[in-house]
Design a protein around this motif. Sequence first.
Motif, mmCIF file in Angstrom:
data_model
loop_
_atom_site.group_PDB
_atom_site.id
_atom_site.type_symbol
_atom_site.label_atom_id
_atom_site.label_comp_id
_atom_site.label_asym_id
_atom_site.label_seq_id
_atom_site.Cartn_x
_atom_site.Cartn_y
_atom_site.Cartn_z
ATOM 1 N N PRO B 128 -12.148 -8.560 -6.099
ATOM 2 C CA PRO B 128 -10.727 -8.622 -5.729
ATOM 3 C C PRO B 128 -10.020 -7.318 -6.084
ATOM 4 C CG PRO B 128 -11.064 -9.740 -7.813
ATOM 5 C CD PRO B 128 -12.423 -9.229 -7.381
ATOM 6 N N GLU B 129 -8.821 -7.128 -5.551
ATOM 7 C CA GLU B 129 -8.094 -5.871 -5.730
ATOM 8 C C GLU B 129 -7.750 -5.572 -7.183
ATOM 9 O OE1 GLU B 129 -7.447 -8.103 -3.443
ATOM 10 O OE2 GLU B 129 -7.394 -7.104 -1.483
ATOM 11 N N ASP B 130 -7.594 -6.627 -8.003
ATOM 12 C CA ASP B 130 -7.190 -6.362 -9.389
ATOM 13 C C ASP B 130 -8.387 -6.120 -10.315
ATOM 14 O OD1 ASP B 130 -8.180 -8.914 -9.464
ATOM 15 O OD2 ASP B 130 -6.350 -9.854 -10.231
ATOM 16 N N TYR B 131 -9.550 -6.007 -9.743
ATOM 17 C CA TYR B 131 -10.725 -5.650 -10.544
ATOM 18 C C TYR B 131 -10.525 -4.223 -11.079
ATOM 19 C CZ TYR B 131 -15.653 -5.668 -11.851
ATOM 20 O OH TYR B 131 -16.833 -5.647 -12.561
ATOM 21 N N PRO B 132 -10.922 -3.954 -12.344
ATOM 22 C CA PRO B 132 -10.696 -2.606 -12.903
ATOM 23 C C PRO B 132 -11.353 -1.509 -12.057
ATOM 24 C CG PRO B 132 -11.358 -4.134 -14.631
ATOM 25 C CD PRO B 132 -11.518 -4.877 -13.335
ATOM 26 N N LEU B 133 -10.648 -0.399 -11.944
ATOM 27 C CA LEU B 133 -11.169 0.735 -11.180
ATOM 28 C C LEU B 133 -12.016 1.603 -12.108
ATOM 29 C CD1 LEU B 133 -7.945 1.626 -9.168
ATOM 30 C CD2 LEU B 133 -9.794 0.035 -8.578
ATOM 31 N N PRO B 161 3.874 2.800 -0.364
ATOM 32 C CA PRO B 161 2.486 3.029 0.041
ATOM 33 C C PRO B 161 1.688 1.730 0.132
ATOM 34 C CG PRO B 161 2.716 3.418 -2.307
ATOM 35 C CD PRO B 161 4.058 2.923 -1.814
ATOM 36 N N VAL B 162 0.873 1.630 1.145
ATOM 37 C CA VAL B 162 -0.109 0.548 1.180
ATOM 38 C C VAL B 162 -1.484 1.204 1.280
ATOM 39 C CG1 VAL B 162 0.196 0.164 3.671
ATOM 40 C CG2 VAL B 162 -0.829 -1.619 2.255
ATOM 41 N N VAL B 163 -2.361 0.759 0.410
ATOM 42 C CA VAL B 163 -3.662 1.401 0.243
ATOM 43 C C VAL B 163 -4.742 0.476 0.783
ATOM 44 C CG1 VAL B 163 -5.351 2.097 -1.490
ATOM 45 C CG2 VAL B 163 -2.936 2.733 -1.774
ATOM 46 N N ILE B 164 -5.499 0.961 1.749
ATOM 47 C CA ILE B 164 -6.561 0.155 2.359
ATOM 48 C C ILE B 164 -7.886 0.529 1.704
ATOM 49 C CG2 ILE B 164 -7.610 -0.567 4.537
ATOM 50 C CD1 ILE B 164 -4.571 -0.881 4.568
ATOM 51 N N VAL B 230 -5.025 -3.207 -0.750
ATOM 52 C CA VAL B 230 -5.594 -4.385 -0.093
ATOM 53 C C VAL B 230 -7.019 -4.051 0.364
ATOM 54 C CG1 VAL B 230 -4.531 -3.777 2.134
ATOM 55 C CG2 VAL B 230 -5.228 -6.137 1.683
ATOM 56 N N ASN B 231 -7.930 -4.966 0.044
ATOM 57 C CA ASN B 231 -9.324 -4.791 0.455
ATOM 58 C C ASN B 231 -9.492 -5.032 1.947
ATOM 59 O OD1 ASN B 231 -10.405 -4.195 -2.056
ATOM 60 N ND2 ASN B 231 -10.914 -6.329 -2.528
ATOM 61 N N ALA B 232 -10.377 -4.253 2.562
ATOM 62 C CA ALA B 232 -10.703 -4.443 3.968
ATOM 63 C C ALA B 232 -12.216 -4.599 4.081
ATOM 64 C CB ALA B 232 -10.226 -3.247 4.789
ATOM 65 N N GLY B 233 -12.644 -5.827 4.160
ATOM 66 C CA GLY B 233 -14.082 -6.099 4.261
ATOM 67 C C GLY B 233 -14.333 -7.176 5.297
ATOM 68 N N SER B 234 -15.610 -7.504 5.457
ATOM 69 C CA SER B 234 -15.993 -8.495 6.466
ATOM 70 C C SER B 234 -15.972 -9.909 5.897
ATOM 71 C CB SER B 234 -17.406 -8.195 6.953
ATOM 72 O OG SER B 234 -18.333 -8.444 5.901
ATOM 73 N N LEU B 272 -16.502 -6.936 -0.851
ATOM 74 C CA LEU B 272 -15.084 -7.047 -1.198
ATOM 75 C C LEU B 272 -14.551 -8.467 -0.982
ATOM 76 C CD1 LEU B 272 -13.769 -3.741 0.437
ATOM 77 C CD2 LEU B 272 -14.554 -4.123 -1.915
ATOM 78 N N ASP B 273 -13.693 -8.897 -1.864
ATOM 79 C CA ASP B 273 -12.952 -10.148 -1.696
ATOM 80 C C ASP B 273 -11.756 -9.848 -0.789
ATOM 81 O OD1 ASP B 273 -11.083 -12.229 -1.986
ATOM 82 O OD2 ASP B 273 -11.787 -12.695 -4.007
ATOM 83 N N ILE B 274 -11.684 -10.515 0.368
ATOM 84 C CA ILE B 274 -10.631 -10.184 1.344
ATOM 85 C C ILE B 274 -9.536 -11.249 1.419
ATOM 86 C CG2 ILE B 274 -12.100 -8.681 2.734
ATOM 87 C CD1 ILE B 274 -12.419 -11.060 4.689
#
Lengths: 305, 305
Positions: B128-133, B161-164, B230-234, B272-274
């Motif tokens: 998910p997006e809040d996973y540590p970078l 900004p929106v980050v894909i 926001v994650n972009a995956g299948s 990725l969790d979408i």
Amino acid sequence: MRALVFGGCGFIGSHVVDALLAAGHSVTVFDKAMERYRAPLPGVEYMTGDFADKMAWAEALSGKDVVFHLISTTFPGTANLDPKADVTGNLIGTLNLIEVMNTLGIRRLVYMSSGGTVYGPAPGHPIPEDYPLNPINSYGIVKVAIEQYLAMYRISHGLQPVVIRAANPFGPRQGHTGVQGVVATFMRRLQTGQPIEIWGDGKVVRDYLHVADLAQLCLAAAESDLCGAVNAGSGQGRSLLDLIEALAHVTGQEIAPVFKPGRTIDVPYSVLDITKAQTVLGWQPATEFRDGLRSSWDWMQTAKA
Amino acid sequence: MRALVFGGCGFIGSHVVDALLAAGHSVTVFDKAMERYRAPLPGVEYMTGDFADKMAWAEALSGKDVVFHLISTTFPGTANLDPKADVTGNLIGTLNLIEVMNTLGIRRLVYMSSGGTVYGPAPGHPIPEDYPLNPINSYGIVKVAIEQYLAMYRISHGLQPVVIRAANPFGPRQGHTGVQGVVATFMRRLQTGQPIEIWGDGKVVRDYLHVADLAQLCLAAAESDLCGAVNAGSGQGRSLLDLIEALAHVTGQEIAPVFKPGRTIDVPYSVLDITKAQTVLGWQPATEFRDGLRSSWDWMQTAKA
């Protein structure tokens, strides 16, 4: 060890040099200018130049066992004003340093990071090293990128980096222009009879570490085989009101702070968990808080600047 | 919307342009070169120049409502070779862009980040997006620093900004020189009768997203008021062996991959969790995997390069 200390004439660097000399190591210093607050030390080789100019320091690396990288071309509170300069001066500069170290086969690097900015908005408890990195200002963003590159070069090139995430250091030879730290700034105002200003209610909690203790940790880290990040803090949180009370005691002055509206950039609580430094490096913060403040105050009475 | 698409002649960018035009938006493209795989599109304003040269594109920003920043001057697999170029081309370049946007008062920015590198070594579940970078290569380190600067400017300057964070995109107009993605690389080898090489046992799992779906997500993100990542995956993980089986089906070829020793840089599982894109943007990956592969394969038969 034969050590090269980048920033060895600076606030933290000068204490690291002291610690290295006391432990019998050989020291070369590279900095932008000579010692500001004291005479050049006998036995230390000094080189001055611009960190951005690789050719000014590349040769000094030759034959060294360990590099202390304590240069920052920016300050936490002002780096946001020019992020490109922050990136160029610090990130590109450090990549240059890594490049030359790789070329010369020098592996041991002690890098001064920032425990106050790399974690970002702090939780309500002391922060351990494995807490997620989430910097919200340029200073922290660049520090994190540098830490990540060091980890990358550890894997790809066998670099042996140890990263010191320092809390709020204070002590003799700290600048007092208002950007380097609240202890020196407050003391300077007390020394010159100006009122002490506090943004907010004075309850924001920070982790004040005496610079001599920080220098000892840098030395212990260099002498160890630890790689990766280690927090450098006092093990205790203190509010600005605590600090002012201690300053009143140490200076013998009555202090009536002027309270100003709080700044949104100040997180309420930021204290580092120092278990790793204690257990892995056998290090302890040795300076009692008021003794540390007294050393700063005494120094400030005699400092020329 | 009046959109400026940096990188609009590239693989992802050309599909974003298609999506914008189909939705009735006005499109200006800035890229280093004109359309490579198709004729210039009627109704699109094209500008060519160097992203590093701010003066080449600053004027094009004037009057735009939204900027799509889809330029990368490096590739994930090769950025490590020259991290300084990565920092200069992408991080400094993006700071230039933010600076000009701030000056002109343009707030909406869609930035193409990298779901495959910003999280670093992936956990065994969709991320998910809040996973540590925790990026471990230069490409990811620079993407993370850019994301953090975007968040900083959101607070300090009202940037929106929106980050894909894109998974592994594939589809028509993807380069096949071996650095842009495994699908195009494999297809090119099938097309030219060369064996397909697999590092490791073929069980590494990735998240392959059709580029048309990615472009739709970029459009939906720009049209929304979402800020942040926001994650972009299948929504699905597929192994290299799964991919090869699907390729055999789509191309009608029998495929006997050549297995080579595994690379240490390949994490075993990265998906990725979408959920966020699905719930917040109402977006869904619409292209069935084999249909997507077929669109790539069909395009490759007709492509001139």
